[in-house]
Design a protein around this motif. Structure first.
Motif, PDB file in Angstrom:
ATOM      1  N   UNK A  19       3.211  -5.599  19.183  1.00 37.98           N
ATOM      2  CA  UNK A  19       2.824  -4.856  18.047  1.00 37.98           C
ATOM      3  C   UNK A  19       3.110  -3.168  18.136  1.00 37.98           C
ATOM      4  N   UNK A  42       1.073 -12.190  16.385  1.00 35.51           N
ATOM      5  CA  UNK A  42       0.592 -12.174  15.090  1.00 35.51           C
ATOM      6  C   UNK A  42       0.809 -10.505  14.621  1.00 35.51           C
ATOM      7  N   UNK A  43       1.163 -10.174  13.542  1.00 38.45           N
ATOM      8  CA  UNK A  43       0.956  -8.785  12.831  1.00 38.45           C
ATOM      9  C   UNK A  43       2.090  -7.883  13.425  1.00 38.45           C
ATOM     10  N   UNK A  63       1.406 -13.303   9.471  1.00 39.43           N
ATOM     11  CA  UNK A  63       1.584 -12.011   8.823  1.00 39.43           C
ATOM     12  C   UNK A  63       2.705 -11.226   9.148  1.00 39.43           C
ATOM     13  N   UNK A  82       1.043 -16.164   5.439  1.00 38.28           N
ATOM     14  CA  UNK A  82       1.239 -14.895   4.935  1.00 38.28           C
ATOM     15  C   UNK A  82       2.352 -14.076   5.578  1.00 38.28           C
ATOM     16  N   UNK A  84       5.549 -11.917   5.646  1.00 40.15           N
ATOM     17  CA  UNK A  84       6.361 -11.066   4.812  1.00 40.15           C
ATOM     18  C   UNK A  84       7.815 -11.021   4.759  1.00 40.15           C
ATOM     19  N   UNK A 103       4.737 -14.561   1.996  1.00 37.52           N
ATOM     20  CA  UNK A 103       5.121 -13.836   0.828  1.00 37.52           C
ATOM     21  C   UNK A 103       6.877 -13.516   0.900  1.00 37.52           C
TER      22      UNK A 103
ATOM     23  N   UNK B 152      -1.577 -10.429  -3.449  1.00 40.47           N
ATOM     24  CA  UNK B 152      -1.303  -9.084  -2.839  1.00 40.47           C
ATOM     25  C   UNK B 152      -1.522  -8.982  -1.408  1.00 40.47           C
ATOM     26  N   UNK B 153      -2.019  -9.859  -0.703  1.00 40.87           N
ATOM     27  CA  UNK B 153      -2.550  -9.694   0.721  1.00 40.87           C
ATOM     28  C   UNK B 153      -1.129  -9.424   1.438  1.00 40.87           C
ATOM     29  N   UNK B 154      -1.277  -8.336   2.310  1.00 34.88           N
ATOM     30  CA  UNK B 154      -0.168  -7.800   3.216  1.00 34.88           C
ATOM     31  C   UNK B 154      -0.619  -7.167   4.472  1.00 34.88           C
ATOM     32  N   UNK B 155       0.177  -7.395   5.501  1.00 34.38           N
ATOM     33  CA  UNK B 155      -0.371  -6.484   6.691  1.00 34.38           C
ATOM     34  C   UNK B 155      -0.474  -5.014   6.458  1.00 34.38           C
ATOM     35  N   UNK B 156       0.432  -4.377   5.747  1.00 33.64           N
ATOM     36  CA  UNK B 156       0.400  -3.044   5.773  1.00 33.64           C
ATOM     37  C   UNK B 156      -0.939  -2.593   5.051  1.00 33.64           C
ATOM     38  N   UNK B 158      -3.677  -4.439   5.168  1.00 26.96           N
ATOM     39  CA  UNK B 158      -4.847  -4.701   5.773  1.00 26.96           C
ATOM     40  C   UNK B 158      -5.106  -3.517   7.038  1.00 26.96           C
ATOM     41  N   UNK B 159      -3.874  -3.140   7.357  1.00 20.24           N
ATOM     42  CA  UNK B 159      -3.925  -1.913   8.520  1.00 20.24           C
ATOM     43  C   UNK B 159      -4.666  -0.709   7.886  1.00 20.24           C
ATOM     44  N   UNK B 223      -7.188 -11.831  12.586  1.00 19.93           N
ATOM     45  CA  UNK B 223      -7.260 -10.729  11.855  1.00 19.93           C
ATOM     46  C   UNK B 223      -7.853  -9.450  12.809  1.00 19.93           C
ATOM     47  N   UNK B 226      -4.433  -8.852  14.523  1.00 15.22           N
ATOM     48  CA  UNK B 226      -3.556  -7.931  13.673  1.00 15.22           C
ATOM     49  C   UNK B 226      -3.944  -6.394  13.582  1.00 15.22           C
TER      50      UNK B 226
END
Ligand SMILES: Cc1cc2nc3c(=O)[nH]c(=O)nc-3n(C[C@H](O)[C@H](O)[C@H](O)COP(=O)(O)O)c2cc1C
Lengths: 226, 444
Positions: A19, A42-43, A63, A82, A84, A103, B152-156, B158-159, B223, B226
């Protein structure tokens, strides 16, 4: 290529190394001994290559943004959920809900994928070389689901604007999902997705499915479909 | 002739309405027959059910002494998410703003909620539809909801969140998904949700990629990975089986449990769902607390209660029953200007009246709050709305403090069940509080 070994590092340590990569970070990573770990890679948010040697648990590549993750094994439920952008390639099979709510980016599954593949997808491209299970593309909003094998029951139930392409047999279609004409443009699109996924079959053999758009606005006469 | 006169004079039975087929019930039957669709509306359960008004505080007496108002300090702060998160949510008051979606609410209303909460030192929450930049910018502390729809869920985003709230259910509709009807799917809402404009949108009632508490534990792990274990993870549950649900949410690794009772508002749901599914807010608190206590985690995993919280007395009662904080939706909207009598003429045109307007799903809200119509939305000034909300939050905090001081408590969290008595047998049973003047708790 730098190695990260889940027998020596904790999940938190491993994920935090990946990350913390940015555009200028180490380009290629090799992960050993995933042994079914959940929430692996993840992430991520950098254009790096991550090769995972072995199978993973739930939510591998969840994600994901920008990274290319390649699993030399199978993945548990919710792979690339999810996502992106970027790519997840699975050499083996995928469990339930692969690519859920994705997405963007591309999810490539070389084996089979279980039920609810592409559920609620929102723009992702999913390409499956094998077959997929029931209730796939449920409430799928946008993006493309390409399946070279067969499909279980209730494909595309309550689908919005996503497109589904299937080469094999479809057990049954879900509410409001219908077969649509496969035009030249669609063949081109499927061809592109197959080629970039390294899956050698003929795009013209695919059928297209999508929304009849009859359930978009409530009508009591469609009650049995709700 | 004589006989006829007597008949005329004979007493007649007064016209009698049925308690079963009431005028409201009959009008609904006629509406359903005419339209062929169930009644959809906003708000929470309107029927009378046991509620916080059925409890009273005992105050100080011979055996307890009160604190001096204005002189002796009565703290109101609370920390949410102390168990696993690196950065718990530090709030000045134990009253948060509940998740309400952009889509259901205008962007101005979301901004006003953020401004009001920030002025009062508390958090606000996104909703089904994602995080708007306005909301993030104006909310010092923002909780990001993780819902089944994942719109609209997105990691940006979320962070960027100060906490994550996984929504399992809502008190207004436990077991139901969301609804946003076509007229509210504007260009911006459609784009954020990735949907065609104008569809009657149904949000899923179940998460797409997990089922059950064992999966939830793994979802929470994901979660946290992330977001690098920085922020707390809340789990929001519609009150139905509060003891078991709280136990399972703790087991799944929640930092905070949000328990939402049946009076809790919604933006749009079938009336039959709102009025007939779920249990009253009053009935869920002690059961949740019991579950936390049994796990040895009461106060370590925090409990937030919502559903029909209207004033400082309700806040104090929730805390006395064992909650760590409360959350408000409807009251916050009313503070912004929802159902204000100044719009009465327009409510009349919509066939309703100020105080009863609940067609929030239709998007014609005269107060400009539950709408996506730019002309109506412009009626709410986010700065003024935010100020009104912060005033309201401060008043109800003061009210709760007033009660706590009278009970001799130097912190709101020190309120306890022993400070309460119940006015009705039902409330006594549900809240596990003795009936006033007795030591009798039904069922114990
Ligand atoms: C207009 C409106 C929109 C809402 N949207 C959401 C939502 O998107 N997600 C959610 O979990 N709850 C939603 N809720 C429920 C609130 O988060 C909260 O549970 C409820 O409002 C609490 O009860 P109260 O309204 O009596 O204070 C909404 C409520 C209202 C009134």
């Amino acid at each position: 290529m730098r190695e990260l070994d889940l027998e020596k590092l904790s999940l938190r340590e491993l994920n935090s190394v990946l990350q913390s990569q940015d555009k200028n970070g180490q380009e290629s990573w090799l992960i050993r001994n995933p042994k079914g770990a959940h929430a692996l890679a993840v992430g991520l948010d950098a254009p790096i290559n991550v090769r995972i040697e072995g199978s993973t648990g739930y939510y591998c590549a969840g994600m994901n943004k920008n990274a290319l993750i390649h699993v030399i094994g199978s993945v548990g439920p919710g792979a690339a959920e999810n996502m992106m952008s970027g790519k997840l390639i699975v050499e083996g099979n995928a469990s339930q809900y692969a690519g859920a709510t994705g997405h963007g980016g591309t999810l490539i599954i070389k084996g089979n994928s279980s039920s609810r593949c592409g559920i609620s997808m929102k723009g992702i491209d999913i390409v499956v070389q094998g077959s997929i299970g029931h209730m796939s593309a449920f409430m799928a909003q946008s993006g493309n689901l390409v399946v070279a094998g067969d499909v279980g029951d209730s494909l595309g139930d309550s689908i919005y604007e996503a497109q589904i392409f299937v080469r094999g047999a479809v057990n049954s279609l879900g509410a409001d999902c219908i077969e649509k004409e496969m035009t030249f443009q669609h063949i081109q699109l499927v061809d592109k997705l197959l080629k970039s996924s390294d899956i050698g079959c003929e795009a013209s053999e695919f059928k297209r499915f999508g929304s009849a758009r009859k359930l978009y606005n409530f009508d009591i006469d469609n009650l049995s479909d709700y | 002739m004589k006989a006829k006169k007597e008949t005329h004079k004979a007493p007649r039975t007064k016209p009698r309405f049925s308690e079963t087929f009431t005028p409201e019930i009959n009008s609904e039957i006629r509406r359903a027959a005419a339209t062929g669709i169930y009644d959809i509306r906003g708000g929470g359960a309107k029927r009378k059910i046991p509620h916080f008004d059925d409890l009273l505080f005992l105050g100080a007496s011979m055996s307890r002494y009160p604190l001096e108002g204005y002189r002796e300090k009565c703290d109101t702060s609370v920390k949410l998410g102390t168990k696993y998160a690196q950065n718990p949510l530090n709030l000045d008051i134990p009253i948060t703003i509940a998740g309400m979606s952009f889509g259901a609410l205008s962007a101005q209303a979301k901004e006003a909620l953020g401004r009001g909460a920030s002025l009062a030192g508390t958090s606000t929450t996104t909703g089904d539809g994602g995080m708007t930049p306005e909301e993030r910018q104006h909310s010092k502390k923002l909780v990001y909801q993780y819902l089944p729809s994942r719109y609209g869920m997105n990691p940006d985003d979320l962070k960027k969140a100060d906490a994550i709230e996984i929504v399992v259910g809502q008190g207004a509709k436990p077991g139901g998904g969301g609804m946003l009807l076509g007229q509210k799917i504007s260009d911006r809402v459609a784009e954020m949700r990735n949907l065609p404009k104008g569809v009657d949108q149904r949000s899923a009632c179940r998460h797409p990629d997990w089922t059950g508490p064992d999966d939830l534990e793994i979802k929470i792990l994901e979660l946290r990975e992330i977001t690098q274990w920085k922020v707390p993870v809340f789990v929001k549950i519609g009150a139905t089986r509060p003891y078991f649900d709280t136990t399972l949410a703790i087991k799944a690794g929640a930092d905070v449990i949000v328990m939402d009772g049946m009076q809790g508002g919604t933006a749009a749901t079938q009336d039959v769902f709102i009025e007939h599914v779920g249990i009253p807010t009053l009935a869920c608190i002690r059961a949740s607390v019991e579950a936390l206590q049994e796990q040895g985690l009461h106060r370590e995993v925090q409990l937030v209660i919502s559903g029909g919280i209207r004033n400082g007395a309700d806040v104090a009662k929730c805390l006395a029953l064992g909650a760590d904080a409360v959350s408000i939706g409807t009251a916050a909207l009313i503070a912004l200007g929802d159902n204000d009598p100044k719009w009465e003429l327009e409510y009349k045109k919509l066939g309703t009246t100020a105080g009863a307007f609940d067609d929030w799903h239709e998007g014609f809200d005269p107060a400009g709050i539950t709408t996506q119509d730019p002309r109506l939305a412009a009626r709410l000034n986010p700065v003024e709305g935010g100020k009104r909300l912060s005033n309201f939050l401060k008043v109800i905090s003061l009210e709760a403090q007033t009660i706590a001081r009278a009970c001799g408590k130097n912190h709101l969290k020190n309120l306890e069940p022993e400070d309460l008595c119940a006015l009705t047998v039902e409330a006594a049973a549900m809240a596990r509080i003795p009936l006033a003047g007795t030591s009798w708790i039904p069922g114990s």
